[in-house]
Design a protein around this motif. Structure first.
Motif, short mmCIF file in Angstrom:
data_model
loop_
_atom_site.label_atom_id
_atom_site.label_comp_id
_atom_site.label_asym_id
_atom_site.label_seq_id
_atom_site.Cartn_x
_atom_site.Cartn_y
_atom_site.Cartn_z
N TYR A 119 0.83 -1.21 0.00
CA TYR A 119 0.00 0.00 0.00
C TYR A 119 0.86 1.25 0.00
CZ TYR A 119 0.94 0.65 5.05
OH TYR A 119 1.54 0.86 6.27
N ILE A 120 0.19 2.37 -0.31
CA ILE A 120 0.81 3.68 -0.16
C ILE A 120 0.05 4.44 0.92
CG2 ILE A 120 1.82 3.93 -2.45
CD1 ILE A 120 -0.66 5.50 -3.29
N ARG A 121 0.75 5.32 1.59
CA ARG A 121 0.15 6.09 2.67
C ARG A 121 0.00 7.54 2.22
NH1 ARG A 121 3.91 6.53 7.70
NH2 ARG A 121 5.01 7.85 6.20
N ILE A 122 -1.23 8.01 2.19
CA ILE A 122 -1.50 9.41 1.86
C ILE A 122 -1.65 10.16 3.18
CG2 ILE A 122 -3.05 11.02 0.71
CD1 ILE A 122 -1.67 9.17 -1.24
N THR A 123 -0.76 11.11 3.42
CA THR A 123 -0.77 11.87 4.68
C THR A 123 -0.82 13.36 4.40
OG1 THR A 123 1.65 11.82 4.72
CG2 THR A 123 0.50 10.09 5.93
N PRO A 124 -1.27 14.16 5.39
CA PRO A 124 -1.35 15.61 5.17
C PRO A 124 0.00 16.21 4.83
CG PRO A 124 -2.52 14.99 7.16
CD PRO A 124 -1.74 13.79 6.72
N SER A 125 0.03 17.04 3.81
CA SER A 125 1.28 17.70 3.41
C SER A 125 0.95 18.85 2.49
CB SER A 125 2.20 16.72 2.68
OG SER A 125 3.27 17.40 2.07
N ASP A 126 1.51 20.03 2.79
CA ASP A 126 1.29 21.19 1.91
C ASP A 126 1.81 20.91 0.51
OD1 ASP A 126 0.15 22.58 3.95
OD2 ASP A 126 1.97 23.67 4.49
N GLU A 127 2.87 20.12 0.42
CA GLU A 127 3.46 19.83 -0.88
C GLU A 127 2.50 19.07 -1.79
OE1 GLU A 127 6.81 17.56 0.20
OE2 GLU A 127 8.00 19.27 0.87
N ARG A 128 1.59 18.30 -1.17
CA ARG A 128 0.69 17.49 -1.97
C ARG A 128 -0.71 18.07 -2.06
NH1 ARG A 128 1.77 11.90 0.69
NH2 ARG A 128 3.30 13.03 1.89
N GLY A 129 -0.91 19.24 -1.47
CA GLY A 129 -2.19 19.89 -1.62
C GLY A 129 -3.35 19.09 -1.05
N MET A 130 -3.16 18.45 0.11
CA MET A 130 -4.23 17.66 0.69
C MET A 130 -5.44 18.53 0.96
SD MET A 130 -3.29 14.50 1.02
CE MET A 130 -4.45 13.93 2.27
N LYS A 131 -6.63 18.02 0.69
CA LYS A 131 -7.85 18.80 0.86
C LYS A 131 -8.22 18.98 2.34
CE LYS A 131 -10.59 18.44 -3.29
NZ LYS A 131 -11.91 18.01 -3.82
N THR A 132 -8.32 17.87 3.08
CA THR A 132 -8.71 17.93 4.48
C THR A 132 -7.98 16.85 5.26
OG1 THR A 132 -10.50 16.31 4.29
CG2 THR A 132 -11.05 18.60 3.78
N ALA A 133 -8.06 16.97 6.58
CA ALA A 133 -7.44 15.94 7.42
C ALA A 133 -8.10 14.59 7.19
CB ALA A 133 -7.58 16.34 8.90
N GLU A 134 -9.36 14.59 6.72
CA GLU A 134 -10.06 13.33 6.48
C GLU A 134 -9.48 12.58 5.29
OE1 GLU A 134 -14.18 14.15 6.12
OE2 GLU A 134 -14.48 14.45 8.26
N SER A 135 -8.62 13.23 4.51
CA SER A 135 -8.05 12.57 3.34
C SER A 135 -6.91 11.62 3.69
CB SER A 135 -7.55 13.62 2.33
OG SER A 135 -8.64 14.34 1.80
N VAL A 136 -6.51 11.58 4.97
CA VAL A 136 -5.45 10.67 5.38
C VAL A 136 -5.94 9.24 5.21
CG1 VAL A 136 -3.96 9.92 7.25
CG2 VAL A 136 -4.61 12.33 7.06
N ARG A 137 -5.18 8.43 4.46
CA ARG A 137 -5.65 7.07 4.21
C ARG A 137 -4.52 6.18 3.70
NH1 ARG A 137 -6.70 10.76 0.44
NH2 ARG A 137 -6.91 10.17 -1.76
N TRP A 138 -4.73 4.89 3.83
CA TRP A 138 -3.83 3.88 3.29
C TRP A 138 -4.52 3.24 2.10
CZ3 TRP A 138 -1.84 0.68 8.11
CH2 TRP A 138 -1.17 1.56 8.98
N ILE A 139 -3.86 3.22 0.95
CA ILE A 139 -4.48 2.69 -0.27
C ILE A 139 -3.72 1.46 -0.73
CG2 ILE A 139 -5.26 3.22 -2.60
CD1 ILE A 139 -5.07 6.17 -1.97
N PRO A 140 -4.37 0.30 -0.78
CA PRO A 140 -3.70 -0.91 -1.24
C PRO A 140 -3.37 -0.82 -2.73
CG PRO A 140 -6.03 -1.34 -0.86
CD PRO A 140 -5.76 0.04 -0.35
N LEU A 141 -2.32 -1.53 -3.12
CA LEU A 141 -1.84 -1.49 -4.51
C LEU A 141 -2.02 -2.83 -5.19
CD1 LEU A 141 1.54 0.34 -3.83
CD2 LEU A 141 -0.51 1.39 -4.82
N TYR A 142 -2.43 -2.77 -6.46
CA TYR A 142 -2.62 -3.99 -7.24
C TYR A 142 -2.15 -3.77 -8.67
CZ TYR A 142 -5.92 -4.54 -3.37
OH TYR A 142 -6.47 -4.59 -2.12
N GLY A 143 -1.81 -4.87 -9.33
CA GLY A 143 -1.57 -4.85 -10.77
C GLY A 143 -0.60 -3.81 -11.24
N ILE A 144 -1.03 -3.01 -12.21
CA ILE A 144 -0.15 -2.02 -12.83
C ILE A 144 0.33 -0.96 -11.85
CG2 ILE A 144 -1.01 -2.35 -15.19
CD1 ILE A 144 -2.82 0.07 -14.80
N ALA A 145 -0.47 -0.65 -10.84
CA ALA A 145 -0.06 0.35 -9.85
C ALA A 145 1.07 -0.20 -8.98
CB ALA A 145 -1.24 0.76 -8.98
#
Length: 261
Positions: A119-145
């Motif tokens: 998985y990849i971890r999406i965390t708050p960061s000004d560099e990534r322009g996160m919308k809200t604190a609720e956008s913090v999440r872990w996203i599993p990876l499959y296949g081409i990703a």
């Protein structure tokens, strides 16, 4: 006067920054007026951000991409991009539903490609322009990703950013590189890179995936709701993986191998 302030600030900073500053000023005036008991209305209450409203409306009108369109753009990027990170970013966007600013700015310590559930971890960061604190999440990876992320890790092993110099440049710069090739395949103005998010959401809907399960991909359901249902992020990741893995592995296969359609 408050509208004059808004318009003047908008000439210097983004609409999002103006809204943030407006909320701060509104809070300050609220405290001042309550303590002084002047009986005046808060001048920043109800101040609208027209550009932000119209931008949100424009995004909501984006059309999803078909699998064949995703394939066409992917092949165009693979054939024409001088920088391998650009098609890699496209593959991660396709399979994760994450925003471009979130993906291009991933750092090496956000990547867990060798875990039992990669998985990849999406965390708050000004560099990534996160919308809200609720956008913090872990996203599993499959296949081409997953293959794109592992290739990027190997290529940029000595870099802080997963996608090398793309991580240090602006999201607008990366978007322009993608859209230059994108428009060679798709002319419809309602279809853009952001459309990949709509495509993934449609895929989940077609399979009846609950919003709480799909939350890490869309970020639309409150993380508080997901945590109340599943507890820790580890349990959320495991439950999400159990449901979406066969769906997304099949989705990836269709994108990678057009003859399967």
């Amino acid at each position: 006067m408050h509208a004059f302030w808004r318009d003047g600030r908008r000439n210097k900073v983004t609409a999002v920054s103006v809204e943030r500053e407006s909320n701060v000023l509104k809070s300050m005036f609220s405290v001042y007026l309550s303590e002084t008991d002047l009986g005046q209305e808060n001048p920043f209450a109800g101040l609208r951000m027209p550009e932000k409203d119209s931008g949100a409306a424009a995004i909501s009108k984006r059309s999803p991409l078909s699998v064949r369109e995703i394939q066409a753009v992917r092949n165009q990027l693979l054939q024409s991009s001088r920088e391998p990170e650009i098609p890699q970013i496209w593959d991660v966007l396709t399979m994760t539903g994450a925003r471009l600013a979130e993906v291009k700015g991933l750092k090496m310590n956000d990547v867990y490609a060798d875990d039992p559930i990669p998985y990849i971890r999406i965390t708050p960061s000004d560099e990534r322009g996160m919308k809200t604190a609720e956008s913090v999440r872990w996203i599993p990876l499959y296949g081409i990703a997953l293959r794109a992320v592992r290739a990027a890790v190997e290529r940029n092993a000595h870099n802080d950013f997963l996608f090398g110099k793309q991580g240090r440049t602006s999201a607008g710069n990366v978007s322009a590189k993608i859209m230059k090739q994108f428009r060679k395949q798709i002319a419809d103005p309602q279809k853009v890179t952001y459309s990949l998010r709509h495509s993934l959401v449609d895929e989940f809907r077609a399979h009846g995936v609950a919003r709480e399960i799909a939350y890490p991909f869309s970020g639309h359901t409150s993380s508080d709701v997901a945590e109340r249902v599943y507890g820790s992020r580890e349990r959320q990741l495991s439950r999400t993986n159990d449901v979406v893995r066969p769906i997304l592995e099949a989705y990836s296969y269709k994108i990678e191998f057009p003859s399967t359609l």
